[in-house]
Design an enzyme around this catalytic site. Structure first.
Site, mmCIF file in Angstrom:
data_model
loop_
_atom_site.group_PDB
_atom_site.id
_atom_site.type_symbol
_atom_site.label_atom_id
_atom_site.label_comp_id
_atom_site.label_asym_id
_atom_site.label_seq_id
_atom_site.Cartn_x
_atom_site.Cartn_y
_atom_site.Cartn_z
ATOM 1 N N ASP A 1 11.021 -1.424 13.037
ATOM 2 C CA ASP A 1 11.010 -0.075 13.584
ATOM 3 C C ASP A 1 11.466 -0.171 15.037
ATOM 4 O O ASP A 1 11.383 -1.236 15.663
ATOM 5 C CB ASP A 1 9.609 0.541 13.509
ATOM 6 C CG ASP A 1 9.235 0.966 12.094
ATOM 7 O OD1 ASP A 1 10.158 1.255 11.301
ATOM 8 O OD2 ASP A 1 8.034 1.010 11.780
ATOM 9 N N ARG B 1 20.547 -4.738 1.809
ATOM 10 C CA ARG B 1 20.959 -3.469 1.215
ATOM 11 C C ARG B 1 21.676 -2.692 2.315
ATOM 12 O O ARG B 1 21.328 -2.777 3.491
ATOM 13 C CB ARG B 1 19.760 -2.665 0.715
ATOM 14 C CG ARG B 1 19.161 -3.196 -0.561
ATOM 15 C CD ARG B 1 20.068 -2.976 -1.759
ATOM 16 N NE ARG B 1 20.099 -1.571 -2.168
ATOM 17 C CZ ARG B 1 20.938 -1.095 -3.079
ATOM 18 N NH1 ARG B 1 21.836 -1.877 -3.638
ATOM 19 N NH2 ARG B 1 20.901 0.186 -3.413
ATOM 20 N N TYR C 1 13.457 -6.630 9.373
ATOM 21 C CA TYR C 1 13.519 -5.193 9.616
ATOM 22 C C TYR C 1 12.525 -4.819 10.712
ATOM 23 O O TYR C 1 11.366 -5.237 10.684
ATOM 24 C CB TYR C 1 13.195 -4.397 8.355
ATOM 25 C CG TYR C 1 13.203 -2.904 8.607
ATOM 26 C CD1 TYR C 1 14.413 -2.216 8.680
ATOM 27 C CD2 TYR C 1 12.022 -2.206 8.813
ATOM 28 C CE1 TYR C 1 14.431 -0.861 8.945
ATOM 29 C CE2 TYR C 1 12.034 -0.846 9.078
ATOM 30 C CZ TYR C 1 13.248 -0.184 9.144
ATOM 31 O OH TYR C 1 13.267 1.160 9.419
ATOM 32 N N ARG D 1 -3.359 10.563 2.077
ATOM 33 C CA ARG D 1 -4.239 11.261 3.016
ATOM 34 C C ARG D 1 -4.902 12.434 2.309
ATOM 35 O O ARG D 1 -4.224 13.259 1.688
ATOM 36 C CB ARG D 1 -3.434 11.790 4.210
ATOM 37 C CG ARG D 1 -2.720 10.717 5.004
ATOM 38 C CD ARG D 1 -1.941 11.364 6.121
ATOM 39 N NE ARG D 1 -1.107 10.397 6.830
ATOM 40 C CZ ARG D 1 -0.147 10.735 7.679
ATOM 41 N NH1 ARG D 1 0.098 12.012 7.917
ATOM 42 N NH2 ARG D 1 0.566 9.809 8.289
ATOM 43 N N ARG E 1 18.493 11.122 0.582
ATOM 44 C CA ARG E 1 18.034 12.200 1.446
ATOM 45 C C ARG E 1 19.214 12.907 2.093
ATOM 46 O O ARG E 1 20.327 12.376 2.139
ATOM 47 C CB ARG E 1 17.081 11.683 2.525
ATOM 48 C CG ARG E 1 17.637 10.613 3.444
ATOM 49 C CD ARG E 1 16.551 10.135 4.396
ATOM 50 N NE ARG E 1 17.029 9.078 5.293
ATOM 51 C CZ ARG E 1 16.293 8.515 6.243
ATOM 52 N NH1 ARG E 1 15.043 8.915 6.433
ATOM 53 N NH2 ARG E 1 16.782 7.558 7.014
ATOM 54 N N GLU F 1 22.743 10.671 2.559
ATOM 55 C CA GLU F 1 22.563 9.222 2.719
ATOM 56 C C GLU F 1 22.471 8.557 1.347
ATOM 57 O O GLU F 1 21.582 8.867 0.556
ATOM 58 C CB GLU F 1 21.300 8.957 3.533
ATOM 59 C CG GLU F 1 21.062 7.517 3.891
ATOM 60 C CD GLU F 1 19.875 7.365 4.839
ATOM 61 O OE1 GLU F 1 18.968 6.571 4.513
ATOM 62 O OE2 GLU F 1 19.853 8.033 5.893
ATOM 63 N N ARG G 1 0.857 -1.183 0.000
ATOM 64 C CA ARG G 1 0.000 0.000 0.000
ATOM 65 C C ARG G 1 0.892 1.231 0.000
ATOM 66 O O ARG G 1 2.060 1.175 0.393
ATOM 67 C CB ARG G 1 -0.919 0.025 1.223
ATOM 68 C CG ARG G 1 -0.192 0.188 2.543
ATOM 69 C CD ARG G 1 -1.152 0.110 3.718
ATOM 70 N NE ARG G 1 -0.474 0.422 4.973
ATOM 71 C CZ ARG G 1 -0.381 1.633 5.492
ATOM 72 N NH1 ARG G 1 -0.930 2.656 4.852
ATOM 73 N NH2 ARG G 1 0.252 1.848 6.630
#
Length: 372
Positions: free
Chosen positions: A351, A250, A349, A177, A281, A301, A173
């Site tokens: 958070d 990666r 991975y 918003r 970024r 980065e 997805r």
């Protein structure tokens, strides 16, 4: 160093810090080792010119898990930083995530219905019923304009491959918003620990012995039987000396510099979505803590291909690596006194809040201590 401990904890990141803190509270003895020359893993922050620099990339703490939020607030006071990155495409600037500020700038419209109509018309024009790759998946979700300007180049840089060569499953997805809200996260709590993540992790570790610049294989060979149990937060394939082959990741490369300017880009995170720009970024670290220093520290980065020995950041969870990890996990299950934990031990991975929540599970399983 003592002759024997209850636990040898390999790694000094968030997973290890939670476990060590709770193990000590439960009366256990722990020794922590880490191959790097600092604690805190990838959330490590280093002070430069009075600015807490996120050495391994931007880390913004966000969570909807109240037990996790309450837990970290024992060790740090969090500020009210809200992540609202800006995206640069050629000479155009857009707000992220995709919201009404983005659509108003892109199409010169004002209302949510106008934005919906444009996106739906572009989705219909693509006529993608069963996406075969990431490009088709993205086009079926947000249409051509948003994809071309804000998704395509950034994603191709991140993964080192064309979007047509990436599986559609990578982006199940894309959040859209239809309100004027630049807050990147939907989580209830968000912020940066005042004084940096390193200080927070140091408080979690407390007075436990920590040996830095120490490789596990060398240490284990030199000190056999030093602990009853091992909590291993390193890469699972390295533990087994890559006997089945190397799991793929990666990686990232960072270029950090001091700029003689109080405010260099006006935002903590600015993404560069055009593929021709080699970095993804630029981070201006002082804005994470609302700094007013006369100089600033910025970091570019760069996504990078990974080779064994490089820093592993993002696991490549394709079929080949999934099968290889399953074989390593089977080997791991036979290591009776070793528990594989964290993002590297589990080839997953996380958070930050999910890493801490998984560490709660580890504490409950290993120590019998309820964390929620």
């Amino acid at each position: 160093m003592k002759d024997r401990y209850d636990y040898l904890v390999v790694g000094a990141g968030l997973t290890a810090a939670v476990f060590v803190h709770e193990a000590v509270r439960a009366g256990k003895t722990c020794l922590v080792i880490d191959r790097r020359d600092h604690v805190a893993g990838n959330v490590y922050t280093k002070e430069m010119d009075g600015i807490n620099v996120h050495v391994y990339g931007a880390h913004i703490f966000h969570t909807s898990l109240k037990p996790v939020w309450d837990y970290v607030n024992q060790f740090a006071e969090f500020n009210n930083y809200v992540n609202a990155p800006v995206a640069v495409y050629k000479d155009e600037l857009y707000n992220m995530p995709f919201n009404m500020n983005t659509f108003s700038k892109m199409w010169g419209i004002r209302t949510p219905q106008e934005a919906r109509d444009i996106i739906e018309a572009q989705r219909a024009a693509e006529a993608v019923d069963e996406p075969r790759n990431l490009e088709e998946q993205a086009l079926s979700l947000v249409g051509r304009d948003v994809y071309e300007k804000l998704v395509k180049g950034y994603t191709e840089k991140q993964w080192g491959r064309d979007c047509t060569e990436l599986p559609a499953s990578i982006i199940k997805r894309l959040p859209v918003r239809f309100v004027y809200d630049n807050n990147y996260f939907n989580d209830r709590w968000q912020g940066i620990p005042i004084g940096g993540y390193t200080r927070m992790v140091e408080r979690m570790l407390g007075d436990v012995e920590v040996l830095l610049s120490t490789e596990y294989a060398d240490f284990a060979a030199a000190h056999p039987g030093i602990a009853d149990r091992v909590i291993y937060c390193g890469t699972i394939d390295a533990y087994f000396d890559y006997k089945l082959g190397a799991l793929e990741y990666r990686s990232l490369r960072f270029e950090t510099e001091r700029v003689d300017c109080e405010n260099w880009q006006g935002n903590a995170v600015v993404n560069y979505t055009e593929r021709a720009v080699p970095y993804t970024r630029i981070i201006e670290h002082k804005h994470f803590e609302f700094g007013q220093q006369p100089t600033s520290i910025i970091t570019r980065e760069y996504p990078a291909a990974w080779q064994p020995g490089d820093e592993p950041y993002y696991p490549i969870n394709d079929e080949r690596n999934g099968e290889l990890y399953a074989r390593y996990a089977e080997l791991a299950s036979a290591e009776g006194n070793v528990v594989f934990a964290g993002r590297l031990g589990g080839y997953k991975y996380y958070d930050m809040d999910k890493a801490i929540d998984a560490a709660f599970d580890l504490v409950e399983t290993e120590l019998g201590v309820s964390m929620r």
